[in-house]
Design a protein around this motif. Sequence first.
Motif, PDB file in Angstrom:
ATOM      1  N   PRO A   1       0.820  -1.218   0.000  1.00 48.43           N
ATOM      2  CA  PRO A   1       0.000   0.000   0.000  1.00 48.43           C
ATOM      3  C   PRO A   1       0.849   1.261   0.000  1.00 48.43           C
ATOM      4  CG  PRO A   1      -0.831  -1.581   1.600  1.00 48.43           C
ATOM      5  CD  PRO A   1       0.481  -2.114   1.116  1.00 48.43           C
ATOM      6  N   LYS A   2       0.408   2.256  -0.786  1.00 48.70           N
ATOM      7  CA  LYS A   2       1.156   3.509  -0.890  1.00 48.70           C
ATOM      8  C   LYS A   2       1.205   4.261   0.434  1.00 48.70           C
ATOM      9  CE  LYS A   2      -2.793   6.289  -2.493  1.00 48.70           C
ATOM     10  NZ  LYS A   2      -3.336   7.109  -3.624  1.00 48.70           N
ATOM     11  N   GLU A   3       0.255   3.978   1.331  1.00 45.36           N
ATOM     12  CA  GLU A   3       0.257   4.619   2.648  1.00 45.36           C
ATOM     13  C   GLU A   3       1.382   4.094   3.540  1.00 45.36           C
ATOM     14  OE1 GLU A   3      -3.984   4.529   1.114  1.00 45.36           O
ATOM     15  OE2 GLU A   3      -2.327   3.103   1.244  1.00 45.36           O
ATOM     16  N   GLY A   4       1.977   2.978   3.145  1.00 45.23           N
ATOM     17  CA  GLY A   4       3.006   2.313   3.937  1.00 45.23           C
ATOM     18  C   GLY A   4       2.597   0.879   4.194  1.00 45.23           C
ATOM     19  N   ALA A   5       3.583  -0.018   4.243  1.00 40.27           N
ATOM     20  CA  ALA A   5       3.297  -1.431   4.448  1.00 40.27           C
ATOM     21  C   ALA A   5       4.167  -1.980   5.565  1.00 40.27           C
ATOM     22  CB  ALA A   5       3.538  -2.226   3.163  1.00 40.27           C
ATOM     23  N   LEU A   6       3.627  -2.982   6.221  1.00 40.82           N
ATOM     24  CA  LEU A   6       4.378  -3.660   7.272  1.00 40.82           C
ATOM     25  C   LEU A   6       5.486  -4.509   6.660  1.00 40.82           C
ATOM     26  CD1 LEU A   6       4.674  -4.566  10.270  1.00 40.82           C
ATOM     27  CD2 LEU A   6       3.071  -6.413   9.742  1.00 40.82           C
TER      28      LEU A   6
END
Length: 360
Positions: free
Chosen positions: A259-264
């Motif tokens: 995800p562009k929001e950030g990924a784990l």
Amino acid sequence: MKTIWLPLAALTLAGGSALAEEVRVYNWSDYIDEALLEKFEAETGIDLIYDVFDSNEVLETKLLAGGSGYDVVVPTGSFLERQIQAGVFQKLDFSKMPNSANLWDLIKDRTAKYDPGNEYSINYMWGTTGLGVNVGKVKEVLGEDAPINSLDLVFKPENMEKLASCGVMFLDAPAEILPAALKYIGEDPDSKDPEAIAKVEPLLVAVQPYISKFHSSEYINALANGEICVAFGWSGDILQARDRAAEADNGVEIAYNAPKEGALMWFDQMAIPADAPNPEGALKFLNFIMDAENMAAASNYVYYANGNKASQDFLVEDVIGDPAIYPDEATMENLYTTTAPDPKVQRTVTRLWTKIKSGT
């Protein structure tokens, strides 16, 4: 639990015969090339008993109860951290594992967050948690501009309501899903604040009715076969689904996006329980896995990145050259990690997850 029983090696001794030395390994499902298991037996004469699980919670329950009977287990980093503190594991004797020289310093630096000094574990695989989509079906339902690289895809109820017609599965893993939800609403994905964690409840409750199943392995085949159109899952699993669909030539095109929001960014670590029946055999297994060609064979099979720098010379281009597996620098900078909650916060998380899954 699925058990793989490999051919039993017999050792012929003077005056009779005896069963071979055994090593018992407990690993994630769909997570190794089984030819490597046979190779280990052939090279060492050790009988390998290989069992699988599909959630950290199942593994942790066995480990904390004691007497698991396993010699090598594979917890995710954030769980490993808590288990080390609980005295579950024994320190590794690296003098008996010369192949540890192949480990990748970049990954060791990151896993030290969970295992200070990397004394108790070695990295097996690492990856991200993100969005697997059946591109054709998702665009058919949501349009050509479907947000397949954004958490909007799975956290906006209006999207999920439409996607329910073609099927959505989520990991049955609060340690993966809750941090993503926290990130989405602008909170720290590693927050241990019960008030912050509580804020994700309405978000997840709103999309829960549109999730066909919470499961941590079934989504691979379901996505590959076209039974579902979206999976919120692990990078390598979704890439396995992509390749299974391609091999079947069934018209299903699968894509994976962090995800562009950030990924784990997560790390699966191999460790030896403190009460392992055969710790010497376990060290032999770890050393075998850390051989550059063996580790490359595992990654080439499961489509996950690994923490073995030397193995990169033997990775196929589909693996080493795929930014979904080995992300570019910009993506790496947008990845976050999480740490284990204390028991009180863990109880809060468990209660919340039970409520979300049940829809009550």
